[in-house]
Design a protein around this motif. Structure first.
Motif, PDB file in Angstrom:
ATOM      1  N   LEU A 149       0.830  -1.206   0.000  1.00  0.00           N
ATOM      2  CA  LEU A 149       0.000   0.000   0.000  1.00  0.00           C
ATOM      3  C   LEU A 149       0.865   1.256   0.000  1.00  0.00           C
ATOM      4  O   LEU A 149       0.638   2.201  -0.746  1.00  0.00           O
ATOM      5  N   LYS A 150       1.877   1.224   0.856  1.00  0.00           N
ATOM      6  CA  LYS A 150       2.787   2.364   0.975  1.00  0.00           C
ATOM      7  C   LYS A 150       3.381   2.696  -0.387  1.00  0.00           C
ATOM      8  O   LYS A 150       3.448   3.842  -0.802  1.00  0.00           O
ATOM      9  N   TYR A 151       3.772   1.633  -1.076  1.00  0.00           N
ATOM     10  CA  TYR A 151       4.343   1.794  -2.415  1.00  0.00           C
ATOM     11  C   TYR A 151       3.317   2.399  -3.375  1.00  0.00           C
ATOM     12  O   TYR A 151       3.623   3.308  -4.137  1.00  0.00           O
ATOM     13  N   ASP A 152       2.085   1.877  -3.319  1.00  0.00           N
ATOM     14  CA  ASP A 152       1.012   2.388  -4.185  1.00  0.00           C
ATOM     15  C   ASP A 152       0.797   3.886  -3.966  1.00  0.00           C
ATOM     16  O   ASP A 152       0.604   4.647  -4.901  1.00  0.00           O
ATOM     17  N   TYR A 153       0.800   4.276  -2.712  1.00  0.00           N
ATOM     18  CA  TYR A 153       0.510   5.672  -2.396  1.00  0.00           C
ATOM     19  C   TYR A 153       1.601   6.613  -2.890  1.00  0.00           C
ATOM     20  O   TYR A 153       1.366   7.813  -3.042  1.00  0.00           O
ATOM     21  N   GLU A 154       2.795   6.063  -3.116  1.00  0.00           N
ATOM     22  CA  GLU A 154       3.880   6.927  -3.587  1.00  0.00           C
ATOM     23  C   GLU A 154       3.677   7.378  -5.022  1.00  0.00           C
ATOM     24  O   GLU A 154       4.267   8.360  -5.468  1.00  0.00           O
ATOM     25  N   ASN A 155       2.788   6.677  -5.728  1.00  0.00           N
ATOM     26  CA  ASN A 155       2.468   7.077  -7.096  1.00  0.00           C
ATOM     27  C   ASN A 155       1.893   8.495  -7.112  1.00  0.00           C
ATOM     28  O   ASN A 155       1.084   8.860  -6.268  1.00  0.00           O
ATOM     29  N   ALA A 156       2.335   9.266  -8.117  1.00  0.00           N
ATOM     30  CA  ALA A 156       1.950  10.678  -8.174  1.00  0.00           C
ATOM     31  C   ALA A 156       0.445  10.888  -8.382  1.00  0.00           C
ATOM     32  O   ALA A 156      -0.061  11.974  -8.145  1.00  0.00           O
ATOM     33  N   SER A 157      -0.244   9.844  -8.812  1.00  0.00           N
ATOM     34  CA  SER A 157      -1.674  10.020  -9.053  1.00  0.00           C
ATOM     35  C   SER A 157      -2.519   9.705  -7.815  1.00  0.00           C
ATOM     36  O   SER A 157      -3.746   9.767  -7.852  1.00  0.00           O
ATOM     37  N   ARG A 158      -1.845   9.364  -6.726  1.00  0.00           N
ATOM     38  CA  ARG A 158      -2.582   9.047  -5.505  1.00  0.00           C
ATOM     39  C   ARG A 158      -2.567  10.222  -4.541  1.00  0.00           C
ATOM     40  O   ARG A 158      -1.584  10.971  -4.491  1.00  0.00           O
ATOM     41  N   GLY A 159      -3.641  10.367  -3.771  1.00  0.00           N
ATOM     42  CA  GLY A 159      -3.792  11.552  -2.936  1.00  0.00           C
ATOM     43  C   GLY A 159      -3.509  11.341  -1.461  1.00  0.00           C
ATOM     44  O   GLY A 159      -3.601  12.274  -0.670  1.00  0.00           O
ATOM     45  N   MET A 160      -3.188  10.103  -1.080  1.00  0.00           N
ATOM     46  CA  MET A 160      -2.926   9.866   0.336  1.00  0.00           C
ATOM     47  C   MET A 160      -1.525   9.309   0.554  1.00  0.00           C
ATOM     48  O   MET A 160      -0.868   8.854  -0.366  1.00  0.00           O
ATOM     49  N   GLN A 161      -1.115   9.314   1.795  1.00  0.00           N
ATOM     50  CA  GLN A 161       0.123   8.638   2.151  1.00  0.00           C
ATOM     51  C   GLN A 161      -0.141   7.854   3.430  1.00  0.00           C
ATOM     52  O   GLN A 161      -1.120   8.092   4.133  1.00  0.00           O
ATOM     53  N   MET A 162       0.762   6.898   3.711  1.00  0.00           N
ATOM     54  CA  MET A 162       0.614   6.158   4.949  1.00  0.00           C
ATOM     55  C   MET A 162       1.657   6.624   5.944  1.00  0.00           C
ATOM     56  O   MET A 162       2.839   6.713   5.624  1.00  0.00           O
ATOM     57  N   LEU A 163       1.218   6.936   7.142  1.00  0.00           N
ATOM     58  CA  LEU A 163       2.147   7.359   8.177  1.00  0.00           C
ATOM     59  C   LEU A 163       2.147   6.341   9.296  1.00  0.00           C
ATOM     60  O   LEU A 163       1.209   5.573   9.456  1.00  0.00           O
ATOM     61  N   GLU A 164       3.226   6.360  10.069  1.00  0.00           N
ATOM     62  CA  GLU A 164       3.334   5.430  11.182  1.00  0.00           C
ATOM     63  C   GLU A 164       3.771   6.216  12.405  1.00  0.00           C
ATOM     64  O   GLU A 164       4.718   7.009  12.336  1.00  0.00           O
ATOM     65  N   SER A 165       3.058   6.033  13.465  1.00  0.00           N
ATOM     66  CA  SER A 165       3.420   6.713  14.696  1.00  0.00           C
ATOM     67  C   SER A 165       3.075   5.817  15.870  1.00  0.00           C
ATOM     68  O   SER A 165       1.933   5.377  16.012  1.00  0.00           O
ATOM     69  N   GLU A 166       4.062   5.542  16.679  1.00  0.00           N
ATOM     70  CA  GLU A 166       3.909   4.650  17.829  1.00  0.00           C
ATOM     71  C   GLU A 166       3.224   3.342  17.439  1.00  0.00           C
ATOM     72  O   GLU A 166       2.230   2.934  18.043  1.00  0.00           O
ATOM     73  N   LYS A 167       3.721   2.752  16.393  1.00  0.00           N
ATOM     74  CA  LYS A 167       3.221   1.469  15.889  1.00  0.00           C
ATOM     75  C   LYS A 167       1.833   1.548  15.283  1.00  0.00           C
ATOM     76  O   LYS A 167       1.272   0.558  14.850  1.00  0.00           O
TER      77      LYS A 167
END
Lengths: 244, 191, 191
Positions: C45-63
């Motif tokens: 998913l993280k990889y997918d979101y890196e695509n320029a046509s995607r509007g979200m990103q995945m973040l990680e905080s305290e697991k």
């Protein structure tokens, strides 16, 4: 026996629902309702409800009266049947039939919603994202666009709503501060100011009785036309002025 | 900036606005694209979301577009939501909801006329469950409040838009009722 | 169900969990997959979101993993924020604001318990108008977000400090105040 009746009656959403039930039970053509029969059956249900001391909603009784009226109208000798078009309008059952058909549409729709509900295919949205930035842009703030009074009112609305389910009790509390004394105090504050006093500044001590006494004092002063209250627009601050 | 990047922006906007949603017009103003382009992007996104490997869908209600989870995954999400309603709607609530859904905006009195009974309780129930909301006042005497369905109504029933409601049975076939029956009853009424 | 469908479920879970996020472990429990598989899906998913046509990103905080908008689009979101404002607070917003003011810090669920209705919308409204803000997370299951009033809240109501609010926060007394007041008014209107 009695129990089964009760269950049935409780299951009816209203007089229209009961009529639809009877129509289905007796396999009646909804466009050609035998009014005498349906009236008899309907009244029997109402009677049973009353015998069982069930609270018969007034709508059921109104419908009973309507049915009886239609029945008596049907008994009148058929005057002249002119042409086909008039027949529809002259049929005393027409309005009731229209209502039944209209209601049945939604009863069916409710049934379909129930099926969809049973499939448990909910979807979920998410709350809007909070925009966190170092340079936080704040929307322009207009001062005094709402007064504390508005909020107090809003809060009161909440408590009132919460109380719907609770029995109402009244507490009569000893009032420590005489209203007369507080009236003089309030009047003095108002008279000393040229531009008026904001409503909320008159509540410096936040004890329950003090708030009430102040409130009553204000109302009394307004009644006696010693002060008046001003609010420019609905959500504006309330300002107290001395009466000139 | 090419179209695929704008697609990202639109997805981002929908994501950020959450249950508030956005109109095509708002998105056009924000992105400085014309509305047709926005509609085009929205259609592309809608198509992308139909892919089985995607977890969201696009909903539409009152010209607002929203992202939502897919109804076919609801079993998983229900485990997440603690405040999910477990109790099913009563017959009275369902009837009232159906009347609002097909006739919105509608006043309390109009609902009661159709149902033939007082409906304060079911109206209050579906209001507090967020399935309907006040949508304004009618311009008649007393300016009564009018009700309409909410976004939560759509999500509760897993619909993508109000158009997905099953059509109303306008005409019910009455031919099933045999002549015999009515003849029989005609006899009865004469008694 | 194949992996791409599980990917859809995981995306849906992340979407629905909003700013609370989910741990890989939680997702494993819900999907009945093992944690390694979840981690694998998350990476995809993280990889997918890196695509320029995607509007979200995945973040990680305290697991906790959660979805967020992309920082490169922040200009648009800022416009969204300033665009969405209406001039006057609705009754629902005022009520919600009053509840936050007197009970802060308070969670969304607690607000809804007091109001008796869903309150996402008014909460979002007063949040986006900067009258309340997130002040931390409650140490209970789900670690729900808590809200409190802001400096702008004071400005808006012309207060010098939060202590200047009438004392509705004395839980037992407040009911009596409104009740006695309303009883008094009932008497007045009868006159």
């Amino acid at each position: 026996m009695i129990e089964s009746y009760q269950v049935k009656i409780d299951g009816f959403e209203g007089p229209l629902d009961l009529l639809l039930h009877l129509i289905k039970q007796y396999e009646i053509d909804i466009y050609d309702i035998p009014v005498a029969l349906i009236t008899t059956q309907y009244l029997e249900y109402i009677e049973t409800m009353q015998k069982l001391d069930l609270n018969v909603a007034s709508e059921f009784l109104v419908m009973a009266a309507t049915l009886l009226a239609i029945k008596s109208e049907m008994l009148l000798p058929n005057q002249e049947i002119t042409d086909e078009d008039d027949y529809e309008e002259d049929d005393p059952r027409a309005e009731l039939v229209a209502r039944l058909i209209e209601y049945r549409k939604y009863k069916d729709a409710a049934e379909q919603l129930k099926e969809i509900e049973g499939e448990e295919k909910e979807s979920f949205t998410r709350s809007p994202e909070m925009i966190k930035e170092t340079e936080k842009i704040k929307p322009p703030i207009k001062e005094n666009t709402a007064s504390i009074y508005d909020m107090l009112e809003a809060m009161q609305a909440v408590f009132n709503r919460k109380k719907w389910s609770q029995p109402m009790t009244t507490t009569i509390e000893k009032i420590e501060i005489p209203i007369q004394q507080r009236m003089e105090e309030v009047l003095e504050i108002v008279e000393l100011s040229d531009n008026g006093v904001p409503f909320e500044t008159l509540f410096p001590y936040y004890s329950k009785s003090h708030i009430i006494v102040t409130f009553m004092a204000m109302l009394e002063l307004m009644k006696q036309k010693l002060i008046y209250c001003e609010q420019e627009r609905t959500f504006d601050q309330l300002i107290l002025h001395k009466w000139r | 900036m090419d179209l695929s990047q704008y697609k990202a922006v639109v997805e981002g906007l929908l994501f950020v606005s959450g249950s508030d949603g956005l109109t095509a017009k708002q998105m056009a103003v924000i992105t400085e694209l014309d509305e047709d382009t926005i509609e085009h992007i929205l259609n592309e996104l809608k198509y992308d979301y139909e892919n089985a490997s995607r977890g969201m869908q696009m909903l539409e209600s009152e010209k607002h577009y929203y992202l939502a989870s897919k109804p076919e995954h609801s079993d998983y999400f229900r485990k997440l939501r603690t405040n999910a309603h477990t109790s099913k709607l009563t017959q009275a609530s369902l009837e009232t909801l159906a009347i609002v859904a097909y006739n919105q905006p509608i006043t309390r009195t109009e609902i009661e006329e159709i149902r033939g009974v007082k409906s304060d309780r079911p109206i209050q129930t579906i209001l507090s469950r967020g399935l309907i909301e006040e949508v304004g006042r009618k311009n008649t005497i007393g300016r009564p409040m009018m009700f309409g369905t909410t976004l939560d109504f759509l999500t509760y029933f897993g619909l993508r838009s109000i158009d997905e409601l099953p059509p109303l049975n306008e005409q019910i076939d009455e031919d099933d009722v045999s002549e015999e029956a009515s003849l029989y009853f005609d006899k009865l009424t004469d008694e």
